[in-house]
Each structure stands twice: as C-alpha cells, then as structure tokens.
Motif scaffolding. Structure first.
Motif, PDB file in Angstrom:
ATOM      1  N   TYR A 237       0.827  -1.210   0.000  1.00 24.72           N
ATOM      2  CA  TYR A 237       0.000   0.000   0.000  1.00 24.72           C
ATOM      3  C   TYR A 237       0.864   1.264   0.000  1.00 24.72           C
ATOM      4  N   TYR A 238       1.988   1.223   0.681  1.00 24.31           N
ATOM      5  CA  TYR A 238       2.876   2.393   0.757  1.00 24.31           C
ATOM      6  C   TYR A 238       3.306   2.857  -0.634  1.00 24.31           C
ATOM      7  N   TYR A 239       3.681   1.903  -1.493  1.00 21.52           N
ATOM      8  CA  TYR A 239       4.145   2.276  -2.839  1.00 21.52           C
ATOM      9  C   TYR A 239       2.993   2.716  -3.723  1.00 21.52           C
ATOM     10  N   PHE A 240       1.783   2.230  -3.428  1.00 20.51           N
ATOM     11  CA  PHE A 240       0.621   2.720  -4.167  1.00 20.51           C
ATOM     12  C   PHE A 240       0.396   4.199  -3.870  1.00 20.51           C
ATOM     13  N   VAL A 241       0.492   4.568  -2.613  1.00 21.93           N
ATOM     14  CA  VAL A 241       0.274   5.954  -2.204  1.00 21.93           C
ATOM     15  C   VAL A 241       1.371   6.875  -2.729  1.00 21.93           C
ATOM     16  N   THR A 242       2.616   6.391  -2.717  1.00 23.83           N
ATOM     17  CA  THR A 242       3.744   7.261  -3.073  1.00 23.83           C
ATOM     18  C   THR A 242       4.053   7.275  -4.571  1.00 23.83           C
ATOM     19  N   LYS A 243       3.666   6.244  -5.302  1.00 23.26           N
ATOM     20  CA  LYS A 243       4.037   6.152  -6.717  1.00 23.26           C
ATOM     21  C   LYS A 243       2.919   6.545  -7.685  1.00 23.26           C
ATOM     22  N   VAL A 244       1.666   6.463  -7.221  1.00 24.89           N
ATOM     23  CA  VAL A 244       0.543   6.716  -8.127  1.00 24.89           C
ATOM     24  C   VAL A 244      -0.051   8.088  -7.833  1.00 24.89           C
ATOM     25  N   GLN A 245      -0.178   8.888  -8.881  1.00 27.65           N
ATOM     26  CA  GLN A 245      -0.774  10.208  -8.701  1.00 27.65           C
ATOM     27  C   GLN A 245      -2.266  10.074  -8.438  1.00 27.65           C
ATOM     28  N   LEU A 246      -2.817  11.079  -7.792  1.00 26.32           N
ATOM     29  CA  LEU A 246      -4.226  11.041  -7.446  1.00 26.32           C
ATOM     30  C   LEU A 246      -5.103  11.311  -8.662  1.00 26.32           C
ATOM     31  N   PHE A 247      -6.104  10.465  -8.842  1.00 21.19           N
ATOM     32  CA  PHE A 247      -7.182  10.689  -9.800  1.00 21.19           C
ATOM     33  C   PHE A 247      -8.382   9.948  -9.225  1.00 21.19           C
ATOM     34  N   PRO A 248      -9.600  10.168  -9.718  1.00 22.52           N
ATOM     35  CA  PRO A 248     -10.790   9.650  -9.043  1.00 22.52           C
ATOM     36  C   PRO A 248     -10.758   8.175  -8.676  1.00 22.52           C
ATOM     37  N   VAL A 249     -10.338   7.319  -9.604  1.00 20.89           N
ATOM     38  CA  VAL A 249     -10.329   5.893  -9.307  1.00 20.89           C
ATOM     39  C   VAL A 249      -9.273   5.532  -8.266  1.00 20.89           C
ATOM     40  N   SER A 250      -8.135   6.167  -8.300  1.00 17.90           N
ATOM     41  CA  SER A 250      -7.114   5.888  -7.287  1.00 17.90           C
ATOM     42  C   SER A 250      -7.592   6.312  -5.902  1.00 17.90           C
ATOM     43  N   CYS A 251      -8.357   7.395  -5.839  1.00 20.89           N
ATOM     44  CA  CYS A 251      -8.937   7.824  -4.553  1.00 20.89           C
ATOM     45  C   CYS A 251      -9.972   6.809  -4.062  1.00 20.89           C
ATOM     46  N   LEU A 252     -10.760   6.286  -4.993  1.00 16.65           N
ATOM     47  CA  LEU A 252     -11.750   5.277  -4.635  1.00 16.65           C
ATOM     48  C   LEU A 252     -11.065   4.015  -4.102  1.00 16.65           C
ATOM     49  N   ILE A 253     -10.024   3.586  -4.774  1.00 19.82           N
ATOM     50  CA  ILE A 253      -9.273   2.411  -4.326  1.00 19.82           C
ATOM     51  C   ILE A 253      -8.670   2.667  -2.954  1.00 19.82           C
ATOM     52  N   ASN A 254      -8.141   3.867  -2.759  1.00 20.87           N
ATOM     53  CA  ASN A 254      -7.603   4.231  -1.445  1.00 20.87           C
ATOM     54  C   ASN A 254      -8.653   4.055  -0.356  1.00 20.87           C
ATOM     55  N   ALA A 255      -9.852   4.535  -0.616  1.00 34.44           N
ATOM     56  CA  ALA A 255     -10.922   4.485   0.386  1.00 34.44           C
ATOM     57  C   ALA A 255     -11.271   3.044   0.746  1.00 34.44           C
ATOM     58  N   PHE A 256     -11.397   2.185  -0.264  1.00 38.94           N
ATOM     59  CA  PHE A 256     -11.762   0.800   0.007  1.00 38.94           C
ATOM     60  C   PHE A 256     -10.615   0.021   0.640  1.00 38.94           C
ATOM     61  N   LEU A 257      -9.392   0.375   0.313  1.00 39.62           N
ATOM     62  CA  LEU A 257      -8.251  -0.265   0.977  1.00 39.62           C
ATOM     63  C   LEU A 257      -8.198   0.103   2.458  1.00 39.62           C
ATOM     64  N   VAL A 258      -8.565   1.335   2.767  1.00 42.95           N
ATOM     65  CA  VAL A 258      -8.623   1.747   4.178  1.00 42.95           C
ATOM     66  C   VAL A 258      -9.703   0.952   4.911  1.00 42.95           C
ATOM     67  N   ILE A 259     -10.844   0.735   4.247  1.00 41.72           N
ATOM     68  CA  ILE A 259     -11.915  -0.072   4.854  1.00 41.72           C
ATOM     69  C   ILE A 259     -11.413  -1.482   5.136  1.00 41.72           C
ATOM     70  N   LEU A 260     -10.734  -2.080   4.157  1.00 40.26           N
ATOM     71  CA  LEU A 260     -10.190  -3.422   4.362  1.00 40.26           C
ATOM     72  C   LEU A 260      -9.182  -3.450   5.500  1.00 40.26           C
ATOM     73  N   GLN A 261      -8.344  -2.408   5.556  1.00 37.67           N
ATOM     74  CA  GLN A 261      -7.328  -2.394   6.603  1.00 37.67           C
ATOM     75  C   GLN A 261      -7.951  -2.268   7.984  1.00 37.67           C
ATOM     76  N   LEU A 262      -9.018  -1.506   8.104  1.00 36.77           N
ATOM     77  CA  LEU A 262      -9.729  -1.416   9.384  1.00 36.77           C
ATOM     78  C   LEU A 262     -10.307  -2.766   9.781  1.00 36.77           C
ATOM     79  N   LEU A 263     -10.824  -3.508   8.802  1.00 33.97           N
ATOM     80  CA  LEU A 263     -11.320  -4.855   9.083  1.00 33.97           C
ATOM     81  C   LEU A 263     -10.180  -5.767   9.523  1.00 33.97           C
ATOM     82  N   HIS A 264      -9.014  -5.600   8.900  1.00 34.77           N
ATOM     83  CA  HIS A 264      -7.857  -6.413   9.290  1.00 34.77           C
ATOM     84  C   HIS A 264      -7.455  -6.145  10.739  1.00 34.77           C
TER      85      HIS A 264
END
Length: 362
Positions: A292-319
């Motif tokens: 996840y760290y390299y996703f945040v640091t290597k990929v520029q923000l655009f709508p779909v990347s923000c959406l993926i970020n949000a759902f990854l945070v949800i998964l991480q909270l479940l973890h």
C-alpha cells in the motif's frame, strides 16, 4: 482499454467511462489500444464473473457431495442430535415472520392463543432455534470448500508471479503504469477471484452465519469493488499481489476450522497459531508497509485511485478488527484454556446461543 461502441453512444455511459476518472492525468483510452501482440484489460471481460460464479457454486455442490461429506463422515464428524419440535402452525408462523426470539408479552399472547403453558411455548422456540443451527457436517464442508479454493488460488498465484520482477520489487508494479500489457493467465486469475467472491455473496444467506456477519458483507463488497475497479484501470499487478497476500492466511484458517470440527484440538491450536502469525504479518505489516505504501507514493491522485484508497482503508480497518479478535482468542482460549467456540477469530453465534438455549431446558 476501449469502451464498447454500443456504450459510447450513450451519454451516461460515456461520462462513466471518461478517461479522466479511470486513468492518470495525461493518459487516455487511446493510449491503451489493443493490437495483435498486446492485450489490455477490457471491462466487458468481467461480465464472465456471473457465469463463473454460477459454475463455482455448482462445483462447490459437487465437491460437497462427492468429497467433503464422505471425508467428514469417514473421519467421524457427526451432527449433534437435537430435539425436534412438535408441529405448530401458529408458533411456526410467528417464528418465520415476526422473530426467532419472542418477547415476554408475545410468549404470553402465543400461549393463550395456542392453549399451551408459557414455559412450553418458550421451550418450543428454544428447540426451534436449535433446529436451524448449522451442524458440524455443514461447517466442515464449508470450511473444506474454502480451504480447497484458497489453497489452490494461493499456490497458483505464486506459480504465476514467481518469475515476475515486480512481484519481488513492488516499485516495479507502477513502472510505465498504466501502459502495462495483460498476460492472459493473470487475466483469468483475476476473473476467477472475482467469480469466487461473487459466489460467496450469492451463498451468504445459506452459509454458516458468524458473529462477524456484517463485517463479512462489508469485506466482500469492498473486495468485489476493488477487483472490478483495479481491473478496469489496469492496476493488475497491484491487485493480484493484494489477492495473494489475502489468500496467504485464508487457507490456514480454514484448515484450523476443519481440525476443530474433527476435535483434533492440539493440532488445531498449532495451526491456528500459524494462521495468526501469517495473518498479522501479511495484513498488518506486508500489506500496508510494502504494498500500500508504494501505491500511495508512486501513483498520482485521480478519481479511481482515490476510490481504491478508500476501500483499501476499509479493508485495513477490518484487518485490525480481526487481528484484535485473533489475539483475544489466543489469550482466552489457547493460553488460558477456556472453552473454544470455533477455530477462527470470529466465533459462531450459533454454537454459543444453542448451548445457552438447551441448557435452560436441563
């Protein structure tokens, strides 16, 4: 990645598939045009997940009848003998339509209407609830199916990714992104994972209902969304590594559950400890710090990347939530020796409630 021509003629669809939503700035769908030698993900490919899910459900039923059930019975797994309730149309109608656990005033009213003592009506509902609790055979078969899929998926994924440089160096996942050709084998692997999670959603009402039922629904919805969106945006490398990280511990958990149902407790505890270690390391260390760290640091923000970020945070909270339950179970069951309800972090409501219900009639 070309959008089907029948959809591009529609204003709503054209807006939905606009490249500014799905791709980084400066990249359009024209940059991801297919050729005879280069294949990119096509959104319409994901429609195959629906027949794929139906096929997996059929295979699961076949697996249960021909392999899981005979194996369970051969190893001595037996369902508990539960008392059967006397047929009563009035009580059954209330049970199915208004609730499995009637309030005191409802019990009194039902007793008057059915001309039965209140205690007998209360006992009827306890035994009726016990009838609906899943037996050990069903639990063993469900765990056996998931173990078989996760085990096969994890080691197949390892075989597919072992020779890929970006598997060993996460920074390469984003080299020349999103213009990364899709190998057919990885596309089929993606489709298989999506079909499996769709099949899990379809069978949720019939599977063993666990204490974390709501969290499981959230997890499945988040997973399906991430698979769909990452495929369309050609984040295949990133997505398939995340799938592999998840599958790394799932098959160990299902094995621990099977051992629990077999009452092989010592071996079950050893396997559960291995699961706990793999789960916590993969979900709380490898996933956030190395992927996840390299996703945040290597990929520029655009709508779909923000959406993926949000759902990854949800998964991480479940973890984090499940890790807490796992650690709690290790201390409570394995170290302190308390009675185990199930071999997983999210204990089954049915086991506990059934024991409490039947104990009241003793």
């Amino acid at each position: 990645l070309s959008v089907p021509t029948t959809l591009t003629k529609m204003g709503l669809s054209e807006m939905f598939w606009h490249h500014e939503y799905w791709l980084p700035a400066g990249v359009t769908w024209e940059d991801l045009k297919e050729s005879a030698d280069i294949h990119y993900p096509q959104p319409q490919d994901l429609l195959l997940c629906f027949p794929g899910a139906l096929l997996l459900i059929f295979v699961r039923c076949l697996f249960t009848r021909t392999m899981a059930l005979p194996l369970a019975r051969g190893l001595g797994v037996r369902d508990k003998q539960r008392p059967k309730v006397q047929p009563n149309a009035m009580l059954e109608g209330f049970y199915l339509l208004l609730g499995r656990t009637p309030k005191k005033e409802d019990l009194i009213s039902l007793a008057k209407q059915s001309d039965l003592p209140v205690k007998q009506v209360e006992s009827w509902f306890r035994h009726r609830r016990a009838q609906d609790h899943p037996g050990l055979l069903k639990k063993f078969c469900e765990a056996g199916w998931k173990f078989t899929f996760y085990f096969t998926s994890f080691f197949s994924g390892l075989a597919l990714l072992y020779d890929k440089p970006w598997f060993w160096d996460p920074t390469l996942c984003w080299l020349k992104f999103p213009q990364q050709p899709l190998p057919p084998a990885l596309g089929w692997f993606y489709l298989l994972e999506l079909s499996f999670y769709c099949s899990l959603v379809a069978t949720l009402p019939f599977d063993v209902k666990r204490k974390d039922f709501k969290e499981q629904i959230i997890h499945h919805i988040a997973t399906i969304t991430l698979i769909f969106v990452s495929y369309c945006a050609n984040m295949i490398r990133f997505g398939i590594i995340i799938m592999l990280v998840h599958d790394a511990s799932d098959y160990i958990l299902e094995l621990a559950k099977m051992l629990h149902y077999l009452k092989w407790q010592r071996l079950c505890e050893v396997v559960f400890l291995v699961f706990a270690l793999v789960f916590i390391v993969s979900r709380l260390v490898v996933l956030p710090l190395l992927i996840y760290y390299y996703f945040v640091t290597k990929v520029q923000l655009f709508p779909v990347s923000c959406l993926i970020n949000a759902f990854l945070v949800i998964l991480q909270l479940l973890h984090v939530f499940w890790s807490y339950l796992i650690i709690q179970m290790i201390f409570r069951v394995i170290l302190r020796g308390e009675k185990r309800q199930d071999a997983r972090s999210d204990t089954e409501e049915s086991d506990r409630s059934e024991e409490e219900d039947l104990a009241k009639d003793k």
